[in-house]
Design a protein around this motif. Structure first.
Motif, PDB file in Angstrom:
ATOM      1  N   UNK A  29      41.545 -13.046  26.722  1.00  0.00           N
ATOM      2  CA  UNK A  29      40.996 -14.386  26.899  1.00  0.00           C
ATOM      3  C   UNK A  29      40.491 -14.902  25.560  1.00  0.00           C
ATOM      4  N   UNK A  30      40.922 -16.076  25.183  1.00  0.00           N
ATOM      5  CA  UNK A  30      40.456 -16.740  23.969  1.00  0.00           C
ATOM      6  C   UNK A  30      39.636 -17.937  24.413  1.00  0.00           C
ATOM      7  N   UNK A  31      38.292 -17.771  24.424  1.00  0.00           N
ATOM      8  CA  UNK A  31      37.439 -18.848  24.938  1.00  0.00           C
ATOM      9  C   UNK A  31      37.411 -20.048  24.008  1.00  0.00           C
ATOM     10  N   UNK A  32      37.661 -19.853  22.732  1.00  0.00           N
ATOM     11  CA  UNK A  32      37.669 -20.972  21.793  1.00  0.00           C
ATOM     12  C   UNK A  32      38.878 -21.881  22.018  1.00  0.00           C
ATOM     13  N   UNK A  33      40.031 -21.286  22.272  1.00  0.00           N
ATOM     14  CA  UNK A  33      41.256 -22.056  22.506  1.00  0.00           C
ATOM     15  C   UNK A  33      41.488 -22.307  23.994  1.00  0.00           C
ATOM     16  N   UNK A  34      40.636 -21.747  24.866  1.00  0.00           N
ATOM     17  CA  UNK A  34      40.802 -21.868  26.314  1.00  0.00           C
ATOM     18  C   UNK A  34      42.207 -21.493  26.747  1.00  0.00           C
ATOM     19  N   UNK A  35      42.593 -20.281  26.397  1.00  0.00           N
ATOM     20  CA  UNK A  35      43.899 -19.800  26.811  1.00  0.00           C
ATOM     21  C   UNK A  35      43.854 -18.292  27.023  1.00  0.00           C
ATOM     22  N   UNK A  36      44.844 -17.817  27.749  1.00  0.00           N
ATOM     23  CA  UNK A  36      45.043 -16.389  27.913  1.00  0.00           C
ATOM     24  C   UNK A  36      46.327 -16.007  27.215  1.00  0.00           C
ATOM     25  N   UNK A  37      46.309 -14.858  26.585  1.00  0.00           N
ATOM     26  CA  UNK A  37      47.513 -14.287  26.017  1.00  0.00           C
ATOM     27  C   UNK A  37      47.762 -12.987  26.771  1.00  0.00           C
ATOM     28  N   UNK A  38      48.990 -12.802  27.220  1.00  0.00           N
ATOM     29  CA  UNK A  38      49.346 -11.625  28.000  1.00  0.00           C
ATOM     30  C   UNK A  38      50.350 -10.807  27.190  1.00  0.00           C
ATOM     31  N   UNK A  39      50.006  -9.531  26.977  1.00  0.00           N
ATOM     32  CA  UNK A  39      50.814  -8.640  26.165  1.00  0.00           C
ATOM     33  C   UNK A  39      51.309  -7.460  26.992  1.00  0.00           C
ATOM     34  N   UNK A  40      52.448  -6.920  26.605  1.00  0.00           N
ATOM     35  CA  UNK A  40      52.928  -5.664  27.153  1.00  0.00           C
ATOM     36  C   UNK A  40      52.078  -4.566  26.509  1.00  0.00           C
ATOM     37  N   UNK A  41      51.370  -3.784  27.315  1.00  0.00           N
ATOM     38  CA  UNK A  41      50.461  -2.779  26.779  1.00  0.00           C
ATOM     39  C   UNK A  41      51.206  -1.626  26.115  1.00  0.00           C
ATOM     40  N   UNK A  42      52.445  -1.405  26.479  1.00  0.00           N
ATOM     41  CA  UNK A  42      53.204  -0.296  25.914  1.00  0.00           C
ATOM     42  C   UNK A  42      53.663  -0.561  24.484  1.00  0.00           C
ATOM     43  N   UNK A  43      54.096  -1.807  24.209  1.00  0.00           N
ATOM     44  CA  UNK A  43      54.643  -2.081  22.871  1.00  0.00           C
ATOM     45  C   UNK A  43      53.953  -3.227  22.127  1.00  0.00           C
ATOM     46  N   UNK A  44      52.942  -3.854  22.739  1.00  0.00           N
ATOM     47  CA  UNK A  44      52.186  -4.919  22.075  1.00  0.00           C
ATOM     48  C   UNK A  44      52.887  -6.259  22.019  1.00  0.00           C
ATOM     49  N   UNK A  45      54.026  -6.380  22.665  1.00  0.00           N
ATOM     50  CA  UNK A  45      54.814  -7.616  22.639  1.00  0.00           C
ATOM     51  C   UNK A  45      54.112  -8.713  23.443  1.00  0.00           C
ATOM     52  N   UNK A  46      53.989  -9.902  22.839  1.00  0.00           N
ATOM     53  CA  UNK A  46      53.421 -11.053  23.542  1.00  0.00           C
ATOM     54  C   UNK A  46      54.399 -11.490  24.619  1.00  0.00           C
ATOM     55  N   UNK A  47      53.928 -11.554  25.851  1.00  0.00           N
ATOM     56  CA  UNK A  47      54.778 -11.966  26.966  1.00  0.00           C
ATOM     57  C   UNK A  47      54.636 -13.445  27.278  1.00  0.00           C
ATOM     58  N   UNK A  48      53.400 -13.940  27.227  1.00  0.00           N
ATOM     59  CA  UNK A  48      53.182 -15.342  27.573  1.00  0.00           C
ATOM     60  C   UNK A  48      51.781 -15.776  27.160  1.00  0.00           C
ATOM     61  N   UNK A  49      51.662 -17.060  26.854  1.00  0.00           N
ATOM     62  CA  UNK A  49      50.358 -17.695  26.648  1.00  0.00           C
ATOM     63  C   UNK A  49      50.162 -18.698  27.775  1.00  0.00           C
ATOM     64  N   UNK A  50      48.978 -18.689  28.345  1.00  0.00           N
ATOM     65  CA  UNK A  50      48.636 -19.619  29.421  1.00  0.00           C
ATOM     66  C   UNK A  50      47.478 -20.477  28.942  1.00  0.00           C
ATOM     67  N   UNK A  51      47.690 -21.787  28.878  1.00  0.00           N
ATOM     68  CA  UNK A  51      46.675 -22.714  28.393  1.00  0.00           C
ATOM     69  C   UNK A  51      45.817 -23.283  29.503  1.00  0.00           C
ATOM     70  N   UNK A  52      44.927 -24.216  29.150  1.00  0.00           N
ATOM     71  CA  UNK A  52      43.994 -24.795  30.114  1.00  0.00           C
ATOM     72  C   UNK A  52      44.674 -25.454  31.314  1.00  0.00           C
ATOM     73  N   UNK A  53      45.862 -25.991  31.134  1.00  0.00           N
ATOM     74  CA  UNK A  53      46.537 -26.620  32.277  1.00  0.00           C
ATOM     75  C   UNK A  53      46.913 -25.585  33.332  1.00  0.00           C
ATOM     76  N   UNK A  54      47.083 -24.343  32.924  1.00  0.00           N
ATOM     77  CA  UNK A  54      47.440 -23.282  33.868  1.00  0.00           C
ATOM     78  C   UNK A  54      46.227 -22.511  34.376  1.00  0.00           C
ATOM     79  N   UNK A  55      45.216 -22.318  33.521  1.00  0.00           N
ATOM     80  CA  UNK A  55      44.100 -21.445  33.893  1.00  0.00           C
ATOM     81  C   UNK A  55      42.728 -22.097  33.787  1.00  0.00           C
ATOM     82  N   UNK A  56      42.647 -23.352  33.386  1.00  0.00           N
ATOM     83  CA  UNK A  56      41.351 -24.008  33.218  1.00  0.00           C
ATOM     84  C   UNK A  56      40.668 -23.552  31.950  1.00  0.00           C
ATOM     85  N   UNK A  57      39.381 -23.815  31.842  1.00  0.00           N
ATOM     86  CA  UNK A  57      38.594 -23.341  30.708  1.00  0.00           C
ATOM     87  C   UNK A  57      38.239 -21.881  30.951  1.00  0.00           C
TER      88      UNK A  57
END
Length: 93
Positions: A29-57
């Motif tokens: 969770x990045x509270x400054x940018x109001x977004x979530x970043x979702x990573x694959x825990x096995x290899x660290x690959x960024x899977x998706x970013x979800x912004x305020x329109x998807x998850x709110x503040x």
């Protein structure tokens, strides 16, 4: 099966590890940018970013009974379905 709450400090992020039979994810969770970043825990690959329109503040992350909630500053909860990374429900309080 308890209730876990992660509240980021100002200008910081929160990290939640999500693991089930088919996936191993890190949700940041990045509270400054109001977004979530979702990573694959096995290899660290960024899977998706979800912004305020998807998850709110992003004020806090909560995990309960295999479900992940993003809690907004005003108490609105957005439930995310993982690993699909889709908002499935929203509840204002």
């Amino acid at each position: 099966n308890g209730f876990g709450l992660v509240r980021p400090l100002p200008r910081s992020g929160a990290l939640m590890h999500w693991r089930d039979a088919g996936s191993d994810l890190l949700v940041v969770a990045d509270d400054e940018a109001n977004q979530l970043a979702v990573y694959d825990a096995a290899d660290g690959r960024l899977l998706q970013r979800l912004g305020p329109s998807a998850v709110g503040n992003v004020a806090a992350l909560a995990q309960r009974d295999g479900r992940l909630f993003v809690v907004d500053d005003d108490g609105t909860r957005n439930e995310l379905k993982l690993p699909q990374l889709k908002t499935v429900a929203s509840s204002a309080h």
